[in-house]
Write an enzyme that holds these catalytic residues in place. Structure first.
Site, PDB file in Angstrom:
ATOM      1  N   HIS A 255      40.408 -30.103 -22.053  1.00 22.75           N
ATOM      2  CA  HIS A 255      40.044 -28.811 -22.484  1.00 22.75           C
ATOM      3  C   HIS A 255      41.086 -27.940 -23.072  1.00 22.75           C
ATOM      4  O   HIS A 255      42.092 -28.280 -22.695  1.00 22.75           O
ATOM      5  CB  HIS A 255      38.968 -28.068 -21.722  1.00 22.75           C
ATOM      6  CG  HIS A 255      39.729 -27.483 -20.381  1.00 22.75           C
ATOM      7  ND1 HIS A 255      39.609 -28.225 -19.155  1.00 22.75           N
ATOM      8  CD2 HIS A 255      40.724 -26.423 -20.373  1.00 22.75           C
ATOM      9  CE1 HIS A 255      40.325 -27.357 -18.362  1.00 22.75           C
ATOM     10  NE2 HIS A 255      41.050 -26.707 -18.832  1.00 22.75           N
TER      11      HIS A 255
HETATM   12  P1  TYD Z   1      38.033 -27.038 -14.716  1.00 21.49           P
HETATM   13  O1  TYD Z   1      38.842 -26.100 -15.225  1.00 21.49           O
HETATM   14  O2  TYD Z   1      37.073 -27.869 -15.788  1.00 21.49           O
HETATM   15  O3  TYD Z   1      38.797 -28.291 -14.235  1.00 21.49           O
HETATM   16  P2  TYD Z   1      40.036 -29.300 -14.370  1.00 21.49           P
HETATM   17  O4  TYD Z   1      40.624 -28.768 -15.965  1.00 21.49           O
HETATM   18  O5  TYD Z   1      40.966 -28.968 -13.372  1.00 21.49           O
HETATM   19  O6  TYD Z   1      39.702 -30.668 -14.380  1.00 21.49           O
HETATM   20  O7  TYD Z   1      37.042 -26.800 -13.724  1.00 21.49           O
HETATM   21  C1  TYD Z   1      36.187 -27.621 -12.964  1.00 21.49           C
HETATM   22  C2  TYD Z   1      34.932 -26.981 -12.487  1.00 21.49           C
HETATM   23  O8  TYD Z   1      35.405 -25.926 -11.328  1.00 21.49           O
HETATM   24  C3  TYD Z   1      34.219 -26.254 -13.513  1.00 21.49           C
HETATM   25  O9  TYD Z   1      32.683 -26.808 -13.024  1.00 21.49           O
HETATM   26  C4  TYD Z   1      34.341 -24.942 -13.501  1.00 21.49           C
HETATM   27  C5  TYD Z   1      34.622 -24.696 -11.898  1.00 21.49           C
HETATM   28  N1  TYD Z   1      35.897 -23.586 -11.928  1.00 21.49           N
HETATM   29  C6  TYD Z   1      35.628 -22.490 -11.217  1.00 21.49           C
HETATM   30  O10 TYD Z   1      34.507 -22.099 -10.947  1.00 21.49           O
HETATM   31  N2  TYD Z   1      36.515 -21.369 -11.409  1.00 21.49           N
HETATM   32  C7  TYD Z   1      37.841 -21.537 -11.698  1.00 21.49           C
HETATM   33  O11 TYD Z   1      38.619 -20.646 -11.767  1.00 21.49           O
HETATM   34  C8  TYD Z   1      38.107 -22.675 -12.315  1.00 21.49           C
HETATM   35  C9  TYD Z   1      39.381 -23.120 -12.678  1.00 21.49           C
HETATM   36  C10 TYD Z   1      37.015 -23.878 -12.262  1.00 21.49           C
END
Ligand code: TYD
Length: 133
Positions: A50
């Protein structure tokens, strides 16, 4: 596309351990509104996939090592982090993926905004369109 921040390491007399202090708008270039950390990933997991519309982040590999693949829509860079005294500063509109996690990898993320799913761009083609604007 990114900056590597080299933090001052404080060494206290008589202790072998070290200390790094991170402070909003001093050695971290924004007001820190959120801190989170990720760990327990398998070596070949690929996280991220992302970009963010507004969010800025500093990522610190506080234990172990991993790779960050960054993409500004025109070029890609791969950054290996394995030093708790180094921060990877990523501004908005950068597509990121994290992989090659060591078993002991813990990545701490300092973020300039509270969590907001609306700030995410999770579709790569949409990201490329934003880059072209
Ligand atoms: P995401 O940022 O997509 O994870 P990564 O890039 O590390 O793989 O987030 C994964 C999940 O966690 C998504 O459902 C949103 C949740 N999340 C939160 O609730 N709060 C946060 O501060 C973050 C970073 C993620």
């Amino acid at each position: 596309m990114f900056d590597l921040l080299k933090f001052d390491v404080i060494k206290v007399n008589n202790y072998s351990g070290k200390l790094v202090a991170l402070e909003s708008c001093r050695n971290v270039p924004f007001d820190i509104k959120r801190v989170y950390y990720i760990w327990g990933n398998n070596l070949h997991d690929i996280r991220g996939h992302h970009a963010h519309k507004k969010l800025e982040q500093v990522l610190v590999c506080v234990s172990g090592a991993c790779d960050f693949i960054l993409d500004n829509g025109k070029e890609k860079a791969r950054v290996h982090l394995d030093n708790p005294a180094v921060g990877l500063y990523i501004k908005h509109n950068i597509w990121r993926e994290f992989t090659n996690f060591s078993h002991d990898c813990v990545v701490m993320v300092l973020a300039s905004e509270h969590y907001d799913e609306k700030d995410y761009i999770r579709d790569y083609n949409e990201f490329l369109k934003v880059c072209d604007q």
